[in-house]
Design an enzyme around this catalytic site. Structure first.
Site, PDB file in Angstrom:
ATOM      1  N   ASN A 152       0.802  -1.231   0.000  1.00 18.07           N
ATOM      2  CA  ASN A 152       0.000   0.000   0.000  1.00 18.07           C
ATOM      3  C   ASN A 152       0.833   1.279   0.000  1.00 18.07           C
ATOM      4  OD1 ASN A 152       0.364  -1.334   2.649  1.00 18.07           O
ATOM      5  ND2 ASN A 152      -0.382   0.599   3.455  1.00 18.07           N
ATOM      6  N   HIS A 202     -13.303  -0.652  -0.833  1.00 18.36           N
ATOM      7  CA  HIS A 202     -13.172   0.804  -0.955  1.00 18.36           C
ATOM      8  C   HIS A 202     -11.875   1.272  -1.620  1.00 18.36           C
ATOM      9  CE1 HIS A 202     -10.481   2.135   2.454  1.00 18.36           C
ATOM     10  NE2 HIS A 202     -10.788   0.948   2.930  1.00 18.36           N
ATOM     11  N   THR A 238     -25.625  -9.741  10.508  1.00 12.57           N
ATOM     12  CA  THR A 238     -26.476  -9.564   9.321  1.00 12.57           C
ATOM     13  C   THR A 238     -25.643  -8.975   8.190  1.00 12.57           C
ATOM     14  OG1 THR A 238     -28.320  -9.165  10.793  1.00 12.57           O
ATOM     15  CG2 THR A 238     -28.595  -8.434   8.500  1.00 12.57           C
ATOM     16  N   CYS A 324      -3.420   5.106   7.205  1.00 13.23           N
ATOM     17  CA  CYS A 324      -3.731   4.611   8.536  1.00 13.23           C
ATOM     18  C   CYS A 324      -2.674   5.010   9.539  1.00 13.23           C
ATOM     19  CB  CYS A 324      -3.835   3.097   8.500  1.00 13.23           C
ATOM     20  SG  CYS A 324      -4.520   2.535   6.971  1.00 13.23           S
TER      21      CYS A 324
HETATM   22  C1  LIG Z   1      -2.914  -3.415   2.145  1.00 14.55           C
HETATM   23  C2  LIG Z   1      -4.074  -3.047   3.021  1.00 14.55           C
HETATM   24  N1  LIG Z   1      -4.581  -3.963   3.845  1.00 14.55           N
HETATM   25  C3  LIG Z   1      -5.631  -3.701   4.638  1.00 14.55           C
HETATM   26  C4  LIG Z   1      -6.211  -2.451   4.653  1.00 14.55           C
HETATM   27  C5  LIG Z   1      -7.343  -2.187   5.574  1.00 14.55           C
HETATM   28  O1  LIG Z   1      -8.564  -2.193   4.884  1.00 14.55           O
HETATM   29  P1  LIG Z   1      -9.883  -1.527   5.491  1.00 14.55           P
HETATM   30  O2  LIG Z   1      -9.715  -0.051   5.378  1.00 14.55           O
HETATM   31  O3  LIG Z   1     -10.991  -2.063   4.624  1.00 14.55           O
HETATM   32  O4  LIG Z   1      -9.999  -1.981   6.896  1.00 14.55           O
HETATM   33  C6  LIG Z   1      -5.703  -1.466   3.809  1.00 14.55           C
HETATM   34  C7  LIG Z   1      -6.278  -0.108   3.805  1.00 14.55           C
HETATM   35  O5  LIG Z   1      -5.718   0.828   4.318  1.00 14.55           O
HETATM   36  C8  LIG Z   1      -4.597  -1.763   2.976  1.00 14.55           C
HETATM   37  O6  LIG Z   1      -4.066  -0.847   2.163  1.00 14.55           O
END
Ligand SMILES: Cc1ncc(COP(=O)(O)O)c(C=O)c1O
Length: 382
Positions: A152, A202, A238, A324
């Site tokens: 990412n 997303h 659900t 994140c």
């Molecule tokens: C490689 C990767 N794994 C997991 C996630 C987490 O996904 P989510 O935002 O759907 O919890 C992300 C998103 O930031 C990501 O880029």
């Protein structure tokens, strides 16, 4: 309103208009509970199973091997914790890498407190793991190898086919986090010997709050959520039908043409920045080993945060590190793992494009980036 320039598509993406339109009726018309036996429930159930079938087909899985979750984070937690609880105490060793998303790394840290032993593999300067090191790390106590597919932050795409083959040969399970690579690369779970795989919607122009875990038939895994027994008794709650239908719709829309277009624009941006701005380095891999939408650059002697905030004032949205962890001022663990110094890591920015990004958007970004870098270097104390 001044035009906005969104270059943070690895953080999240705009929901595709056709998806937004398609899912509308699942809020207001097809709103039944997929577990209800009456007509309203059964029409929701049909939509759920059709979506499952579309996502399964996209990765060459069987329909009952796809378990919907509330996110990629949840799917990653489910894979690691679920397998730990079904293997512990006979086996307690997990192998992962130093460049995983925080939802893998923090799950591993938590599991260490429960008795797990974790090996965090190094990567080379482009972000690739060494298969020989992986093989050497497997012990009789190892039950799982978890390696991110497309990274990412730096976009490096691991050779998951080779990793899968090795894991199968050694008799250990192989999980991959494919949130960033899904629909941007070809994934065939059977051919690649993938046992579990995390997906979400997303990052690919689908709705937020929906993910999936592919679990190969026959794998024993302990559920994270206990309740009414939804999702083959593996993930009670659900089902989020609008989210799931939107997820499937966006998978159907994804096209090879868009990947080609993004790759071309990615390389155009990289080439122009590297040739027109001094003292810049590309972080991560190149060409087909890099996600088609990812650019990560180190601008020596300037703070990435400063670049980001200057561009932000021009309505150009890029990121430093992963969304994140960008609330923390710590240098990115991924860039440090490549061998960058903390200073270099903090001088890096991530630009992630989408199928909606145009050449004009890219030209504007490059023009403003050049001005920003020139100004910041002029006032830099270094
Ligand atoms: C490689 C990767 N794994 C997991 C996630 C987490 O996904 P989510 O935002 O759907 O919890 C992300 C998103 O930031 C990501 O880029």
């Amino acid at each position: 309103m001044k035009k906005e320039y969104y270059f943070d598509n690895a953080a999240t993406t705009k929901v595709e208009e056709r998806v937004a339109k398609t899912i509308q009726k699942y809020f207001t018309e097809v709103y039944g509970n997929a577990s209800s036996l009456h007509f309203k429930g059964q029409e929701a159930k049909r939509a759920l199973e059709e979506a499952r079938s579309i996502i399964a087909k996209a990765v060459n899985a069987k329909q009952n091997e796809i378990v919907f979750t509330g996110s990629g984070t949840e799917a990653n937690n489910f894979a690691l914790k679920g397998l730990f609880f079904s293997n512990y105490p006979e086996k307690n060793h997990i192998i992962t890498t130093k460049i995983e998303h925080d939802c893998i790394l923090n799950t591993c840290k938590w599991l260490e407190k429960q008795g797990a032993e974790i090996t965090y593999l190094d990567v080379d300067e482009k972000g690739f793991i060494d298969l020989k090191e992986l093989e050497k790390s497997i012990t009789p106590k190892t039950f799982l190898v978890s390696v991110i597919h497309g990274n990412n932050e730096i976009g490096t795409i691991q050779d998951i086919e080779k990793i899968g083959k090795l894991c199968r040969k050694k008799g250990v399970l192989f999980h991959t986090d494919a949130c960033q690579s899904f629909t941007k690369t070809n994934i065939d779970v059977k051919k690649m010997n993938i046992d579990l795989m995390t997906l979400n919607a997303h990052k690919i122009h689908g709705p937020k709050g929906v993910g999936a875990l592919y679990i190969r038939s026959g794998i024993k895994i302990t559920p994270l959520l206990h309740g009414g027994g939804h999702e083959f008794k593996l993930r009670s709650s659900t089902e989020n039908i609008p989210g799931i239908v939107g997820f499937a719709k966006v998978v159907q829309i994804a096209s090879k043409k868009d990947i080609k277009k993004m790759k071309k624009l990615r390389d155009y941006i990289i080439e122009r920045i590297l040739s027109e701005i001094e003292n810049v380095k590309l972080n991560g891999a190149e060409g087909d080993s890099r996600l088609c939408n990812n650019i990560n650059l180190c601008f020596h002697n300037i703070e990435g945060e400063a670049i980001g905030s200057f561009l932000n004032s021009k309505k150009i949205f890029i990121s430093t590190g992963s969304a994140c962890s960008s609330h923390s001022l710590e240098p990115s663990h991924v860039l440090l793992a490549l061998g960058l110094s903390p200073l270099e890591a903090n001088s890096s920015i991530r630009i992630t494009i989408s199928k909606y990004t145009t050449k004009e958007d890219a030209d504007y970004l490059i023009k403003e980036l050049k001005k920003t870098v020139t100004y910041l270097r002029k006032i830099s104390p270094f």
